[in-house]
Design an enzyme around this catalytic site. Structure first.
Site, PDB file in Angstrom:
ATOM      1  CB  SER A   1     -52.027  57.591  24.761  1.00  0.00           C
ATOM      2  OG  SER A   1     -51.495  56.391  25.296  1.00  0.00           O
TER       3      SER A   1
ATOM      4  N   GLY B   1     -48.187  54.509  25.841  1.00  0.00           N
ATOM      5  CA  GLY B   1     -48.515  53.243  25.174  1.00  0.00           C
ATOM      6  C   GLY B   1     -49.741  52.554  25.738  1.00  0.00           C
TER       7      GLY B   1
ATOM      8  CD  GLU C   1     -42.818  60.800  26.749  1.00  0.00           C
ATOM      9  OE1 GLU C   1     -43.490  60.797  25.716  1.00  0.00           O
ATOM     10  OE2 GLU C   1     -41.890  60.014  26.958  1.00  0.00           O
TER      11      GLU C   1
ATOM     12  CG  ASN D   1     -39.651  57.130  21.092  1.00  0.00           C
ATOM     13  OD1 ASN D   1     -38.797  56.489  20.471  1.00  0.00           O
ATOM     14  ND2 ASN D   1     -39.903  56.928  22.381  1.00  0.00           N
TER      15      ASN D   1
ATOM     16  CG  HIS E   1     -38.777  57.063  26.653  1.00  0.00           C
ATOM     17  ND1 HIS E   1     -39.457  55.931  27.041  1.00  0.00           N
ATOM     18  CD2 HIS E   1     -39.597  57.728  25.807  1.00  0.00           C
ATOM     19  CE1 HIS E   1     -40.649  55.916  26.447  1.00  0.00           C
ATOM     20  NE2 HIS E   1     -40.758  56.996  25.696  1.00  0.00           N
TER      21      HIS E   1
ATOM     22  CE  LYS F   1     -42.715  54.285  22.540  1.00  0.00           C
ATOM     23  NZ  LYS F   1     -43.475  54.020  23.729  1.00  0.00           N
TER      24      LYS F   1
ATOM     25  CD  GLU G   1     -41.109  52.729  26.130  1.00  0.00           C
ATOM     26  OE1 GLU G   1     -40.328  52.772  25.169  1.00  0.00           O
ATOM     27  OE2 GLU G   1     -42.327  53.005  26.034  1.00  0.00           O
TER      28      GLU G   1
HETATM   29  C1  PEP Z   1     -43.371  57.742  23.937  1.00  0.00           C
HETATM   30  O1  PEP Z   1     -42.813  56.785  23.447  1.00  0.00           O
HETATM   31  O2  PEP Z   1     -42.676  58.666  24.354  1.00  0.00           O
HETATM   32  C2  PEP Z   1     -44.830  57.773  23.996  1.00  0.00           C
HETATM   33  C3  PEP Z   1     -45.399  58.814  24.527  1.00  0.00           C
HETATM   34  O3  PEP Z   1     -45.515  56.694  23.483  1.00  0.00           O
HETATM   35  P1  PEP Z   1     -47.090  56.650  23.105  1.00  0.00           P
HETATM   36  O4  PEP Z   1     -47.382  57.867  22.297  1.00  0.00           O
HETATM   37  O5  PEP Z   1     -47.240  55.382  22.334  1.00  0.00           O
HETATM   38  O6  PEP Z   1     -47.845  56.652  24.390  1.00  0.00           O
END
Ligand code: PEP
Length: 252
Positions: free
Chosen positions: A210, A170, A164, A9, A96, A11, A98
């Protein structure tokens, strides 16, 4: 045996130059054909660029989000499921954290997006996850299963669940393999109890939060972890290829 599924992703990141370099580097990695399904999700403005750069044929491009009306229309700033199909894109992330927490997307709006994706035939990577407060209150299982239920999925063949935990996205804090496995098992058990055992066995449940090249091997060894949704590390070709390699090793 479920085919591992790994998504990058990107983003709201990237320049024309950085994306050219990233695609060029990702294209050098070993073939995943028939072994691991891999998608990358550039920002919508970069989808055409990634197509024109000839992303390797064994990987696919995904969108990060769509509008809740199938054919779009008066929705300034959005993209529609039909536009994606027209461009030859056949998957999208939905729900997601976000989108839920920064843009206030409700379960109702997300369910409409699931419906139009199903109508158009897009594969959905549907994200669920609890906040730190919810985890500390012992509400993780209830939160993630109710988010899963509220997608209102009717075609599980084209649905991948991404667990997630919001506190891990992040932040550099990864769920331990045990914490992640526990949540994935809860989601799979929900499928068995509320859909059927065949769907529970077939649906891929991937972990995001992460994920990096140092933790992907251990995470994917867990019986209910079928791959990853990767944010930050997916912008670094070496790291993402190494995470993809964890998927390849898991099916050797
Ligand atoms: C994500 O954007 O779905 C995500 C898990 O980000 P990160 O790997 O940076 O934590």
């Amino acid at each position: 045996m479920r085919t591992p599924y790994i998504g990058g992703n990107w983003k709201c990141n990237g320049t024309v130059e950085s994306i050219k370099q990233l695609v060029q580097d990702l294209n050098q990695g070993p073939s995943t054909e028939g072994k691991v399904e891999v998608i990358v999700a550039p920002s919508s403005i970069h989808i055409g660029l990634v197509q024109s750069l000839n992303l390797r044929k064994d990987w696919k491009i995904s969108a990060q989000n769509i509008v809740q009306e199938k054919n779009g229309g008066a929705f300034t700033g959005e993209i529609s499921a039909s536009m994606l199909k027209d461009l030859g894109i056949d998957s999208t992330l939905l729900g997601h954290s976000e989108r839920r927490h920064v843009f206030g997307e409700s379960n109702t709006v997300i369910a409409k997006k699931v419906k139009v994706s199903e109508e158009v035939g897009l594969t959905i990577i549907g994200c669920v996850g609890e906040t730190l407060e919810e985890r500390e209150r012992g509400e993780t299982n209830q939160v993630i299963t109710s988010q899963l239920k509220d997608f209102n999925v009717t075609n599980w063949d084209k649905f991948v669940i991404a667990y997630e935990p919001v506190w891990a996205i992040g932040t550099g804090k990864t769920a331990s393999p045990q914490q992640a496995q526990e949540a994935h098992k809860v989601l799979r058990d929900w499928l068995a109890d509320n859909v059927n055992s065949e769907v529970a066995q077939k649906v891929r449940i991937i972990y995001g939060g992460s994920v990096n090249s140092a933790n992907s091997d251990e995470l994917i060894k867990q019986p209910d972890i079928d791959g990853f949704l990767v944010g930050g590390a997916s912008l670094k070709s070496k790291d993402f290829l190494s995470i993809v390699n964890s998927g390849l090793k898991s099916v050797e």
